[in-house]
Design an enzyme around this catalytic site. Structure first.
Site, PDB file in Angstrom:
ATOM      1  N   GLY A   1       0.983  -1.068  -0.194  1.00 41.37           N
ATOM      2  CA  GLY A   1       0.015  -0.453  -0.150  1.00 41.37           C
ATOM      3  C   GLY A   1       0.635   1.413  -0.047  1.00 41.37           C
TER       4      GLY A   1
ATOM      5  CB  CYS B   1     -24.881 -10.216 -18.319  1.00 38.33           C
ATOM      6  SG  CYS B   1     -24.146  -9.624 -20.066  1.00 38.33           S
TER       7      CYS B   1
ATOM      8  CB  CYS C   1     -23.808 -14.153 -20.538  1.00 39.93           C
ATOM      9  SG  CYS C   1     -22.984 -13.143 -19.100  1.00 39.93           S
TER      10      CYS C   1
ATOM     11  CB  CYS D   1     -19.486 -10.919 -21.374  1.00 37.03           C
ATOM     12  SG  CYS D   1     -21.478 -10.993 -21.917  1.00 37.03           S
TER      13      CYS D   1
END
Lengths: 289, 226, 263
Positions: free
Chosen positions: A29, A238, A241, A269
């Site tokens: 970080g 979606c 899909c 997808c």
């Protein structure tokens, strides 16, 4: 092969960048300054990510590049071609086949593995920047864990919008120590940052910073007790899909206000459709084969 | 309650060639609880200077000023502040307040700083303002806008809000009408009756005769030319 | 209601504090004790070293010599100059407060009034939005800012309101020592009066100790119990405020007092 050094950058530069990466891995970080090079593409096109990728690539790597989840957008195509030409590495659009994935603004839907590296393109690495413009001061704030300001930002969100309206680049705390900007990924992806088996590297070219999340790092999204973090997404499945658990792009499809929601991760997808899943407007997956 | 011992004072005027003006030498006297002592002497003899030294407003050159157990001449600022808060009251001729503060709160403030609850302090302030004939419609206004006589009465009310064991009064009855003068003398008599030791300057001879038990001529403390 | 002063141990003790700028003296050999509930004024003309001193006391400048000892809640008296930076920062956002002359230096102008007040709370770990907002509202009320301004940015506030907001932002964590640098400077006289009144009330109610740097003798007359007069980096005189103003001993103080129209 051709007239370029492997992966474009000279070996000394790659060593310098690897040192910065190692330091970043050692201090999860923490933003490590590095001597960012001019790259043959404009700032904002992923020069930081490209340099990190160049420093990590080996000839055996299989590279995938995505921009907002898609493999076929200009930015992704350009960078992929750049490394095909300068490093001659194999490329793929399939997340599961890639050993190194450079991304702009998304984490792939498919779970990552210990054998993979995810490289983020970062425009502004400093999560405190919009609240405290002085770099000297923000570095001191990181050093002293003086992070009250970060919650001020979230407070302002709630005061103004009734909820934490930050939808992307949602700040996180790494291993209980550094507050980090996860780059402009949607906050939907934030939970995937934490405890990931893959090595995650972040490169900001213009700002000359590299930071890292080693595998299995604990990453917590900042929030309030009475306004907890929610990894939200559009409330749809979606349309291609049928997936109900993926991050979606909204696409306007006609002048009459018609719209559809599709997975932002094109590879995810496509593989679902090849496997036979069909959404509201989808056609069984021949055309993506 | 108040004891002044061999007190000396001089002013050094650094900006006027360093002139040293001795104003007091060997001042000594004491005031017992319940006693009122009037300082007399011609104008410029040092009555106000002496009073201000007891208050801690003027610095003593040498000697002692004991008020209760505190030697004002040697005390730290914070000790003098504690003394002024609880033990020693002072009614000066001028009211000095923060603008904008309502009269009732100006009068109640000495009690508030002692920790008296707001309602109690305001009730006492209201009582005093009533006795001193400040119309109630003025209580919510700042006294900075008042006439000289009204300011003087507000100042007296403030000075008498807390029952100080020792008090300094500088011309408390000056420029008051007969009725208010009577009220102030009554307040002084009440303070004596509860045991307050009082040092006062009264040009009003009738008032002095009525409340003062003794007179001290400060001319006796005037330094002789060397 | 707190009973001010009179406590046995000083809250803040300064010894031999010296700061040089090369050959020039910022402040030299300054020492004093400040007790709980005491308000001390520091006066002097521009360049007298009073701001240098204040900044050394508050940890914004590192002095060349001396001790700045604060009676901490947990560990008793500690020299803040030898504390680690995180410790000093923690002190600066809990037990200490600093009110700047220009509210723009002490406020975040791009953050709402509520966010400005809440920042110190969040910095020390407050994580409940509702509670933070309730506290911010309470404090806006105490400094006489209307509740419906809580989501407005201070850039739209008047100078006096900005200064009151800065005070709320500083006092929200209940500090014990407040440093103020010309807190009424740059404000209209009527606005100054309101601010002074407010500060006096807060100092009394919270039992605050304060160090106020100003060149305005009327301000110290009304706010400060004690006064320190500085000239050329040195303390030339200190004592009870009204005593120093009415019976100044040092030549410079006499000049300073006589140069002012009726304070």
């Amino acid at each position: 092969m051709n007239d370029y050094t492997f992966a474009y950058l000279d070996e000394q530069t790659k060593r310098m960048i690897r040192r910065a990466i190692l330091k970043g891995v050692a201090i999860p970080g923490y933003q490590v300054p590095f001597a960012s090079r001019e790259m043959p593409m404009p700032y904002g096109w992923g020069t930081g990510g490209v340099q990190v990728t160049a420093a990590c690539l080996t000839p055996e790597d299989v590279l995938k590049v995505i921009d907002q989840g898609a493999d076929d957008t200009t930015n992704a195509v350009s960078i992929r071609k750049f490394f095909q030409r300068t490093a001659g590495v194999a490329v793929t659009e399939a997340t599961v086949e890639a050993s190194l994935i450079q991304t702009r603004h998304r984490i792939p839907e498919a779970p990552l593995t210990e054998a993979q590296i995810l490289v983020y393109q970062v425009p502004i690495p400093e999560p405190l920047r919009f609240l405290e413009p002085r770099e000297v001061e923000t570095r001191r704030m990181h050093a002293l864990e003086d992070y009250g300001l970060m919650h001020v930002k979230l407070y302002e969100d709630i005061a103004r919008h009734g909820e934490i309206a930050t939808a992307y680049a949602y700040p996180v705390k790494v291993e209980g120590r550094y507050v980090m900007d996860p780059s402009p990924i949607p906050k939907f992806d934030n939970p995937k940052l934490s405890d990931s088996p893959a090595l995650q590297l972040f490169g900001a070219g213009r700002e000359q910073r590299i930071y890292a999340l080693p595998p299995y790092t604990r990453v917590v999204s900042l929030d309030f007790d009475d306004h907890p973090f929610v990894a939200s997404k559009a409330d749809h499945a979606c349309d291609l899909c049928g997936a109900g658990d993926t991050y979606l792009d909204e696409v306007i499809i006609d002048d009459a206000g018609g719209r559809m929601f599709v997975c932002s991760d094109t590879d995810h997808c496509g593989s679902r459709r090849r496997a036979g899943h069909v959404g509201r407007l989808g056609v069984p997956g021949k055309e993506v084969a | 309650m108040i004891r002044v011992e061999n007190l000396h004072k001089s002013f050094t005027l650094h900006n006027q060639g360093g002139a040293v003006i001795p104003v007091m030498a060997g001042a000594s006297f004491s005031v017992a609880p319940g006693e009122c002592v009037a300082l007399i002497g011609s104008s410029g003899a040092g009555k106000s200077t002496l009073m201000r030294m007891i208050w801690g407003n003027y610095l003593a050159a040498s000697g002692h000023i004991l008020v209760g157990d505190t030697d004002v001449a040697a005390a730290e600022p914070r000790e003098i502040l504690v003394l002024r808060r609880a033990t020693l009251g002072y009614v000066s001729q001028f009211l000095r307040v923060v603008p904008r503060v309502p009269t009732i709160d100006v009068v109640a403030e000495p009690l508030r700083v002692l920790g008296v609850p707001a309602e109690l302090a305001r009730a006492r302030a209201a009582d005093l303002l009533t006795r001193l004939r400040i119309p109630e419609r003025l209580w919510a206004l700042s006294p900075t806008t008042f006439s000289g006589g009204e300011q003087q009465r507000v100042n007296i009310a403030r000075g008498f809000a807390h029952a100080y064991p020792a008090m300094l009064l500088d011309e408390p009855t000056a420029s008051l009408d007969a009725a208010n003068r009577e009220t102030v003398l009554g307040l002084i008599e009440e303070a004596k009756a509860r045991g307050a030791a009082i040092v006062g300057i009264f040009h009003d001879e009738a008032a002095r005769a009525r409340v003062a038990d003794r007179e001290i001529d400060v001319a006796a403390f005037t330094p002789r030319p060397a | 209601m707190m009973m001010a002063t009179g406590s046995a141990a000083p809250l803040f003790s300064v010894r031999g504090l010296t700061k040089r700028y090369g050959a020039r003296i910022g402040c030299a050999d300054v020492g004093f004790d400040l007790f709980p509930g005491e308000v001390m004024g520091i006066v002097g003309e521009s360049g007298s070293g009073k701001s240098t001193l204040l900044n050394c006391l508050a940890g914004h400048l590192v002095p060349d010599a001396g001790k700045v000892i604060f009676d901490t809640r947990t560990d008793g008296p500690r020299d803040t100059l030898t504390m680690s930076e995180p410790e000093r920062r923690m002190l600066a956002r809990t037990d200490w407060a600093f009110v700047h002359q220009n509210p723009r230096d002490g406020l975040r102008m791009g953050v709402s009034a509520g966010g400005n007040v809440g920042e110190r709370l969040m910095a020390v770990g407050a994580r409940n939005y509702g509670a933070i907002r309730a506290t911010a509202l309470d404090w806006l009320g105490r400094v006489e800012i209307a509740a419906d301004r809580i989501d407005d940015r201070p850039s739209g506030f008047s100078g006096g309101m900005q200064q009151r907001l800065q005070i709320a932002r500083n006092l929200v964590t209940g500090p014990r020592l407040v440093f103020m640098d010309e807190p009424t400077g740059g404000l209209d006289v009527s606005v100054q009066a309101r601010l002074l009144d407010l500060l006096r009330g807060l100092v009394r109610e919270m039992g605050l100790s304060a160090i106020i740097v100003t060149h305005d003798l009327a301000v110290v007359r009304l706010l400060a119990d004690r006064l320190m007069v500085m000239k050329g980096g040195h303390v030339v005189e200190q004592g009870l405020t009204d005593q120093v103003l009415d019976d100044p001993q040092h030549a410079y103080t006499q000049l300073l007092v006589s140069s002012v129209l009726q304070v």
